[in-house]
Design a protein around this motif. Sequence first.
Motif, mmCIF file in Angstrom:
data_model
loop_
_atom_site.group_PDB
_atom_site.id
_atom_site.type_symbol
_atom_site.label_atom_id
_atom_site.label_comp_id
_atom_site.label_asym_id
_atom_site.label_seq_id
_atom_site.Cartn_x
_atom_site.Cartn_y
_atom_site.Cartn_z
ATOM 1 N N SER A 85 31.834 36.800 30.682
ATOM 2 C CA SER A 85 33.073 36.852 31.473
ATOM 3 C C SER A 85 34.200 35.985 30.933
ATOM 4 C CB SER A 85 32.785 36.428 32.916
ATOM 5 O OG SER A 85 32.075 37.417 33.588
ATOM 6 N N SER A 151 24.238 47.051 36.023
ATOM 7 C CA SER A 151 25.156 46.872 37.153
ATOM 8 C C SER A 151 24.478 47.257 38.467
ATOM 9 C CB SER A 151 26.418 47.716 36.956
ATOM 10 O OG SER A 151 27.129 47.260 35.822
ATOM 11 N N SER A 403 30.500 32.640 42.123
ATOM 12 C CA SER A 403 31.761 33.389 42.078
ATOM 13 C C SER A 403 32.686 32.799 41.012
ATOM 14 C CB SER A 403 32.443 33.376 43.447
ATOM 15 O OG SER A 403 32.421 32.081 44.014
ATOM 16 N N TRP A 407 38.624 38.645 36.155
ATOM 17 C CA TRP A 407 38.635 40.094 36.385
ATOM 18 C C TRP A 407 37.537 40.802 35.598
ATOM 19 C CZ3 TRP A 407 44.644 41.191 36.100
ATOM 20 C CH2 TRP A 407 45.230 40.758 37.288
ATOM 21 N N GLY A 409 33.924 41.302 34.580
ATOM 22 C CA GLY A 409 32.603 40.927 35.060
ATOM 23 C C GLY A 409 32.159 41.827 36.195
ATOM 24 N N HIS A 410 31.037 41.504 36.819
ATOM 25 C CA HIS A 410 30.522 42.261 37.965
ATOM 26 C C HIS A 410 31.288 41.823 39.216
ATOM 27 C CE1 HIS A 410 27.037 43.948 35.856
ATOM 28 N NE2 HIS A 410 26.938 42.792 35.254
ATOM 29 N N ARG A 411 32.068 42.704 39.757
ATOM 30 C CA ARG A 411 32.851 42.360 40.957
ATOM 31 C C ARG A 411 31.913 42.186 42.147
ATOM 32 N NH1 ARG A 411 38.517 45.370 42.526
ATOM 33 N NH2 ARG A 411 39.174 43.925 44.175
ATOM 34 N N ASP A 446 36.822 38.276 43.375
ATOM 35 C CA ASP A 446 36.073 37.497 42.379
ATOM 36 C C ASP A 446 34.978 38.323 41.701
ATOM 37 O OD1 ASP A 446 37.642 35.407 43.086
ATOM 38 O OD2 ASP A 446 36.082 34.258 44.121
ATOM 39 N N VAL A 447 34.566 37.830 40.535
ATOM 40 C CA VAL A 447 33.413 38.430 39.843
ATOM 41 C C VAL A 447 32.277 37.414 39.848
ATOM 42 C CG1 VAL A 447 34.844 39.892 38.369
ATOM 43 C CG2 VAL A 447 34.103 37.650 37.530
#
Length: 876
Positions: A85, A151, A403, A407, A409-411, A446-447
Motif C-alpha cells: 500500500s 480479496s 486502517s 487509496w 489497498g483493500h478498502r 480507509d484501506v
Amino acid sequence: MDMAKTYNPSEFETEIYNEWETNGYFKAKVDPNKLPFTIVIPPPNITGQLHMGHALDETLQDTLIRFKRMQGYSTLWLPGTDHASIATEVKIVEQMAKEGLTKKDVGRDGFLERAWKWKEKYGGRIIEQLKTLGSSCDWSRLAFTMDEKCSKAVKEVFVNLYEKGLIYRGDRIINWCPDCKTALSDAEVEYVEEDSSLWYIKYQVKDSDRYITVATSRPETMLGDTAVAVNPKDPRYTDLVGKTLILPIVNKEIPIVSDDYVELEFGTGAVKITPAHDPNDFEVGLRHNLEVVRVLNDDGTMNELAGKYNGMPALECRAKIVEELKELGVLEKIEPLHHNVGHCYRCNHTVEPIVSKQWFVKMEPLAKPAIDVVRKKSVKFTPDRFSKIYFNWMENIKDWCISRQLWWGHRIPAYYCQDCGEMMISKEDVTVCTKCGSHNIKQDEDVLDTWFSSALWPFSTLGYPEMTEDLKYFYPTDVLVTGYDIIFFWVARMIFSGLEHMKRIPFKDVLIHGLVRDAQGRKMSKSLGNGIDPTEIISKYGADTLRFSLINGVSAGSDMRFSDEKIEGARNFMNKIWNASRFVLMNADGKEIKGLKDCKLNSADKWIITKLNKIVKDVTLNMEKFEMGVALANLYDFVWTDFCDWYIELTKPVLYGEDEDKRITTISVLVYVIGEILKLLHPFVPFITEKIYKSMPNQTDTPLMLTEFPRYNSKLNYSSSVKEIEPIKEIIKCVRNVKVKVGAAPSKKVTLIVKTDNKKPIKNGAVYIEKLAGVEKIEFIDDNTVIQEKTVSQVISGAELFIPLGDLVDFEKEIERLTKDLENIESEVKRASSKLSNNGFLEKAPKALVDQERAKLDKYIDMREKLKKQLADLKG
C-alpha cells in the motif's frame, strides 16, 4: 559428446529455463500417491526490483523445493507479489507530481486506475528477474494480494473477526506518519537513538505560590495537556491531589490526578498528561475521564487548538514555546537526552503518537494460541534463538491498528448510511441501508494495512474461504523461508491467522536467514553506495555462480558477507565442475558404459564410491536440518578434493594403460560418480548441472530436475578399500611436499624408501605413487641403518618414508645457494644488532619500532641457525 570447451552460462541458462517452464516441470499436482511439500514465497512488493536479500531468500527456497521434488514429493512453490500500500502509493504520487497533479486532482477512481496501470507495467518486473535466478515456482498459480481470490479471503476474514468482536473501531492513540499521512502499526515503526533535550517546566498551583515541575521531550504537546498525574503514595503531592494547576501559555486550569502509572522514583514524580499524543497518557485519561485535546494536524503542523501557533511545523513550534517558557520564567532547566525516537519504516519521517478513530484487531485472544504452538514446537524456528523474538513480540502485543489513510489497498468493508448513521459490515457491496432502507450509502474511505492480506497468504492463495482441493492437499505448508527482520510484521500474523481461520498452523517450520552485507560487514544501502545488483552478477557470471556464492558455507540465521572473492571462488567451482565433467564425457565418448554391479572395481573405484555414499548421507541429513550452507560446503570439498584432485588423477594410470576392460570399468565408475554429483549439486546450481546432464551417456528424456535424488546405500561402503587408498594418498602428499620444501621440480624422479610392517597396500598402490608423486622406484627396508646416504624423512601413519637427498638436489649448487643465503642473513643480524646497541635509537625511537627491530633480530638469528644446520648436514 557435445559439451563446449569452456563454461559460458549465457549460452544456455535462458534456453534451459524456458524448456523447464514450457514442459510444465514446475507445475504442482494434487497426487494422493505422493506426500505434498509446500512453500509459499514471501511476496515481493510490486514496486521492488531483485536485490541481494531477495536473491538469498529465493535461492534458499528453490534449493529446498528442488531437493524435495527430486525426493519424490509433490512440490508446490507458490509465487506471488504484494500490493504494498504505502510504497506503491508513494510511487504513484511521485509519478503524478511530475505531471503537476495531486491525488485530489484525479480523485479516488482516477488514482486507482493509474495504480492498476502502474502495477501492470512494473509489477511483473521482479517476477521475470526471479526466473533468471532459476526459481522453479509454479507460475500458473501466480498470486497477487489484491487479486480476486485474495480479496475475497480478506473480506471473509474481516467480517468474521468483526462478528466475533475481534475487530473494532474506536479512538485510540496510534502511530501517525505526517509524511505518508497514514496510521502505522507498532511493527511499522523503527526506533533510532537520537540526541535531544529534556525540558523541565513549572506548572503553578492555582491560588498558590507552589509549583509542580514536569519534564518533557516534546514541549509543543503541552498545549494539549489536560492533567498532571502523581503517584497516590507520593507524600510530596498528597495534599495537592484534586487541586488544579495553571497550564503555562494556554492559561487554563488542569487537574492534579493520582495514578499508579506514575513512578515514585522517576524524575520529579509528576507527569504531564496529554491524552491525544501519548499512549500511556491516553490510558490515564480514560481512567480519569480527561478531555482529549489534539493539537497536531495530520501533516505534522499545529492546529487551531494550538492558538497562535496554528499552522506552524511542530519542531518550529517547539523552539518558539521554549523561548516563551523562558520569558515567563517557568523553564526550570534543560538536560541533554539520548533516547529512542520512532520513525516510519517507509519514509523515515519521525512518527507522531496521536489520537485518532481507527480500526483495530483485538490481539490478546489471537496471540495466546499462536504463542502456544511455537512453545510446543508445532511450529519450529530454525535457528531456535529467533523464537525468543517471536515470544517477546507476542507476549507484549498491543491491539493491531489495521486502517490506513490511503487509496491503494483493500478498502475496509464497512458501509455507513448517510441518512440514519447505521454502520454495516459486509462481504458484499452494500447499496441499501439495513435499518432505514436508504440508498444513500458511503463506504469507509480507509484501506487495510498491507500486512492484513499478507497474513492470510498461506491459505488465501490456495482458495480460502472455499475448501478447494489445493487447500485440502497443500495446507498447512511445510517451510516458511524469510529474514529475521519480518518475524513480527509477517510470521507472527500468519501464525495467528492460520490458527484462527483454518484452525491449523500455516507451516511447520520457519527457516530464518540473515542479511547479505558487503565485504566489510556493512548493511547494503543507497547512501553507502555499496549495493550489489544480483541481475548484473547473473548477466556477467551466470545464475549458478550467484546462487553458489550466496549459499556456500552460510549459516541459518546469520548475516553473510558478500565479496568479489566469493564470486570468484564460485565461478572457479563452476569451471571445475564443467572441466571435470568434460574430461569424463570425452573419455566415455563412444564407449559402452556398464552398471556398477557389472564392474570389477579396483581399490580406487571402491574408495570414491564409499566417499560418494558418505557425502550423499551428509548432504541429505544437512538439507533435512535446513543446513544448506553446510551441505553445499561439504559437497564442494568432495567434488573439488576427493573427486577432481584425487580420483580423476588416480584413474589416469588405467585410462592411459593398455587394459581395455579395466579402462571401461574406470570410465563406467567415472560416469556413475559424475552423474550422482550432478544430482547432488542440482538443487544448488540447477543450470550447469542440467546442461551437463544432457550430454551424459545412456541419457533418457527425463530432465535432471525430475530424476531421483541419490540415496545412501550401506552396501556401497568399502571400508577396506578406504584403508588401502588413504595411506597411498598420504605418501603421495608427503613426496610432493618434500619436493616443494627443497625446491625440486614436481616432475623430478626420486627413489622412495619405505619402512613398514604392512607392505601390501603400498605395493598394490605403487602405480599411483609412481605416476602421481614422480617416484621412479619404491624400496622396502626393515632397518634404518641400511640407509647409507643422506635422506629427507617423513613419518606417516604406519610407515616411515625416506627420500635420498641426492635425488632431490645438486649438492654443490645447494651448498652454494645456502652459503649465499647465510651471508645475507649474517649481514642482517649485524645491522639489527648494531641498531639495537645504539642508545640514541633506543631512547628516541617509538617503542613499537624498537620492538619491531628486536623481533627482526630474533627471526634472523633463528634463520641463521637453521641455515648453518642445513649446510652442516650437506657437508657432513
